[in-house]
Scaffold this active site. Structure first.
Site, PDB file in Angstrom:
ATOM      1  N   SER A 253      45.642  -5.934 -36.948  1.00  0.00           N
ATOM      2  CA  SER A 253      45.627  -5.107 -38.169  1.00  0.00           C
ATOM      3  C   SER A 253      47.068  -4.990 -38.652  1.00  0.00           C
ATOM      4  O   SER A 253      48.003  -5.229 -37.887  1.00  0.00           O
ATOM      5  CB  SER A 253      45.087  -3.711 -37.824  1.00  0.00           C
ATOM      6  OG  SER A 253      45.295  -2.800 -38.888  1.00  0.00           O
TER       7      SER A 253
ATOM      8  N   TYR B 119      43.270   4.147 -32.846  1.00  0.00           N
ATOM      9  CA  TYR B 119      43.100   2.828 -33.479  1.00  0.00           C
ATOM     10  C   TYR B 119      44.432   2.089 -33.529  1.00  0.00           C
ATOM     11  O   TYR B 119      44.525   0.895 -33.190  1.00  0.00           O
ATOM     12  CB  TYR B 119      42.540   3.032 -34.889  1.00  0.00           C
ATOM     13  CG  TYR B 119      42.265   1.748 -35.643  1.00  0.00           C
ATOM     14  CD1 TYR B 119      41.125   0.998 -35.374  1.00  0.00           C
ATOM     15  CD2 TYR B 119      43.151   1.276 -36.619  1.00  0.00           C
ATOM     16  CE1 TYR B 119      40.869  -0.176 -36.059  1.00  0.00           C
ATOM     17  CE2 TYR B 119      42.900   0.107 -37.313  1.00  0.00           C
ATOM     18  CZ  TYR B 119      41.758  -0.621 -37.035  1.00  0.00           C
ATOM     19  OH  TYR B 119      41.508  -1.788 -37.711  1.00  0.00           O
TER      20      TYR B 119
HETATM   21  N1  LIG Z   1      38.258  -3.563 -42.840  1.00  0.00           N
HETATM   22  C1  LIG Z   1      39.571  -3.410 -42.742  1.00  0.00           C
HETATM   23  O1  LIG Z   1      40.239  -2.915 -43.654  1.00  0.00           O
HETATM   24  C2  LIG Z   1      40.282  -3.897 -41.514  1.00  0.00           C
HETATM   25  C3  LIG Z   1      41.680  -3.872 -41.529  1.00  0.00           C
HETATM   26  C4  LIG Z   1      42.378  -4.300 -40.417  1.00  0.00           C
HETATM   27  C5  LIG Z   1      41.689  -4.734 -39.292  1.00  0.00           C
HETATM   28  N2  LIG Z   1      40.324  -4.720 -39.302  1.00  0.00           N
HETATM   29  C6  LIG Z   1      39.675  -5.160 -38.088  1.00  0.00           C
HETATM   30  O2  LIG Z   1      38.796  -6.226 -38.369  1.00  0.00           O
HETATM   31  C7  LIG Z   1      37.731  -6.224 -37.417  1.00  0.00           C
HETATM   32  C8  LIG Z   1      36.414  -6.265 -38.171  1.00  0.00           C
HETATM   33  O3  LIG Z   1      36.335  -5.076 -38.958  1.00  0.00           O
HETATM   34  P1  LIG Z   1      35.340  -4.907 -40.194  1.00  0.00           P
HETATM   35  O4  LIG Z   1      36.094  -4.242 -41.244  1.00  0.00           O
HETATM   36  O5  LIG Z   1      34.642  -6.175 -40.440  1.00  0.00           O
HETATM   37  O6  LIG Z   1      34.356  -3.798 -39.561  1.00  0.00           O
HETATM   38  P2  LIG Z   1      32.768  -3.678 -39.558  1.00  0.00           P
HETATM   39  O7  LIG Z   1      32.524  -2.271 -39.091  1.00  0.00           O
HETATM   40  O8  LIG Z   1      32.199  -4.135 -40.837  1.00  0.00           O
HETATM   41  O9  LIG Z   1      32.321  -4.711 -38.412  1.00  0.00           O
HETATM   42  C9  LIG Z   1      32.614  -4.511 -37.057  1.00  0.00           C
HETATM   43  C10 LIG Z   1      31.483  -5.108 -36.235  1.00  0.00           C
HETATM   44  O10 LIG Z   1      31.818  -4.968 -34.847  1.00  0.00           O
HETATM   45  C11 LIG Z   1      30.636  -4.634 -34.147  1.00  0.00           C
HETATM   46  N3  LIG Z   1      30.972  -3.966 -32.895  1.00  0.00           N
HETATM   47  C12 LIG Z   1      31.490  -2.724 -32.739  1.00  0.00           C
HETATM   48  N4  LIG Z   1      31.632  -2.438 -31.443  1.00  0.00           N
HETATM   49  C13 LIG Z   1      31.199  -3.531 -30.752  1.00  0.00           C
HETATM   50  C14 LIG Z   1      31.077  -3.825 -29.365  1.00  0.00           C
HETATM   51  N5  LIG Z   1      31.452  -2.936 -28.428  1.00  0.00           N
HETATM   52  N6  LIG Z   1      30.593  -5.032 -29.010  1.00  0.00           N
HETATM   53  C15 LIG Z   1      30.210  -5.930 -29.948  1.00  0.00           C
HETATM   54  N7  LIG Z   1      30.283  -5.692 -31.271  1.00  0.00           N
HETATM   55  C16 LIG Z   1      30.771  -4.495 -31.664  1.00  0.00           C
HETATM   56  C17 LIG Z   1      29.886  -3.710 -35.105  1.00  0.00           C
HETATM   57  O11 LIG Z   1      28.504  -3.587 -34.763  1.00  0.00           O
HETATM   58  C18 LIG Z   1      30.134  -4.394 -36.431  1.00  0.00           C
HETATM   59  O12 LIG Z   1      29.110  -5.327 -36.736  1.00  0.00           O
HETATM   60  C19 LIG Z   1      37.917  -4.970 -36.565  1.00  0.00           C
HETATM   61  O13 LIG Z   1      38.599  -5.297 -35.383  1.00  0.00           O
HETATM   62  C20 LIG Z   1      38.811  -4.112 -37.423  1.00  0.00           C
HETATM   63  O14 LIG Z   1      39.578  -3.197 -36.675  1.00  0.00           O
HETATM   64  C21 LIG Z   1      39.607  -4.305 -40.366  1.00  0.00           C
END
Ligand SMILES: NC(=O)c1ccc[n+]([C@@H]2O[C@H](COP(=O)([O-])OP(=O)(O)OC[C@H]3O[C@@H](n4cnc5c(N)ncnc54)[C@H](O)[C@@H]3O)[C@@H](O)[C@H]2O)c1
Length: 242
Positions: free
Chosen positions: A134, A147
């Site tokens: 991130s 986080y």
């Molecule tokens: N959306 C943002 O702005 C953003 C920014 C920086 C980093 N990220 C990172 O990107 C990644 C994806 O985020 P996103 O925005 O697509 O979120 P999201 O919530 O849309 O998707 C996350 C997915 O991870 C799955 N998940 C959660 N815990 C789990 C576990 N223990 N085992 C297996 N699956 C699990 C959830 O069911 C979900 O489908 C994450 O690591 C998040 O921290 C997101």
């Protein structure tokens, strides 16, 4: 044919990445704790399977890798997108919630990388591992200590794994998404004051979309990035330049 495994493939960045790798012809294993959503994504990809796993559980990680190898014959590329975020004041934050966030975001990334890298090493043909960090791997914000700590850990995990796995030809890189429009950020982006704060910090002035992260994940899991390992690649609309 490349065999790829994507965790968190049921939603957001993971779903977009699974589709992007499927579009280029990979056989894709779509892993998520929410098996129904993983199955929906896999259904839309030509050669894909869904697998339900909590990536904090060692036995479930072993099972997901065994299934991938049994059904698709190997393991070449991994993108660890599974993640959770809970905001809260550090003085009041529940230690159990802190542990769970670190367990999913950091330990889960480690277990996924460890289990898949063992297969890649045995195959002897190298491989690609991409960890989703991130902007918070490098920059803090108020109210998200668990986080932010977990994502700082993901950055250094990626660098450490890059060193450990380089002798086996396995390249490990970390993507640092900025604010991306996914279910994880839907509440923040729907709150006009918070959205304004986030967009003021984003020089491009808009949230990214999950496909913009998937494109970089596809690059990092290909020979186009052949001299990159241990890199941190922000995809953040310029957030980290300030
Ligand atoms: N959306 C943002 O702005 C953003 C920014 C920086 C980093 N990220 C990172 O990107 C990644 C994806 O985020 P996103 O925005 O697509 O979120 P999201 O919530 O849309 O998707 C996350 C997915 O991870 C799955 N998940 C959660 N815990 C789990 C576990 N223990 N085992 C297996 N699956 C699990 C959830 O069911 C979900 O489908 C994450 O690591 C998040 O921290 C997101």
């Amino acid at each position: 044919m490349t065999v790829s495994l994507v965790t968190g493939a049921g939603s957001g960045i993971g779903a977009a990445t699974a589709r992007r790798l499927g579009d280029r012809g990979d056989r894709v294993v779509c892993v998520d704790i929410d098996g129904d959503r993983a199955a929906e994504v896999a259904d839309g990809i030509e050669h894909a399977l869904a697998f339900t796993a909590d990536i904090t559980d060692e036995a479930q990680c072993d099972a997901m890798v065994s299934m991938a190898v049994d059904r698709f014959g190997g393991m070449d590329a991994v993108v660890t997108c599974a993640g959770i975020e809970t905001m809260g004041d550090s003085l009041e934050f529940d230690p159990a919630a802190f542990r769970r966030i670190v367990d999913v975001n950091l330990t889960g990334s480690f277990l996924t990388a460890q289990r898949t890298a063992r297969v890649m090493k045995a195959q002897g043909e190298g491989g690609w591992i991409v960890l989703i960090g991130s902007i918070n791997s490098q920059a803090a914000l108020p109210g998200a200590a668990a986080y932010i700590a977990s994502k700082g850990g993901v950055l250094m995990l990626g660098r450490a794994l890059a060193l450990d796995l380089a002798p086996h030809g396995i390249r490990v890189n970390v993507i640092g998404p900025g604010v991306i429009d996914t279910p994880m950020t839907s509440d923040s982006l729907a709150d006009s004051a918070r959205r304004e704060m986030l967009m003021e910090r984003t020089p491009l002035g808009r949230p990214g979309n999950p496909e913009e992260i998937a494109e970089v994940a596809a690059f990092l899991t290909s020979d186009a990035s052949s001299f990159m390992t241990g890199a941190f690649v922000p995809v953040d609309g310029g957030w980290l330049t300030r």
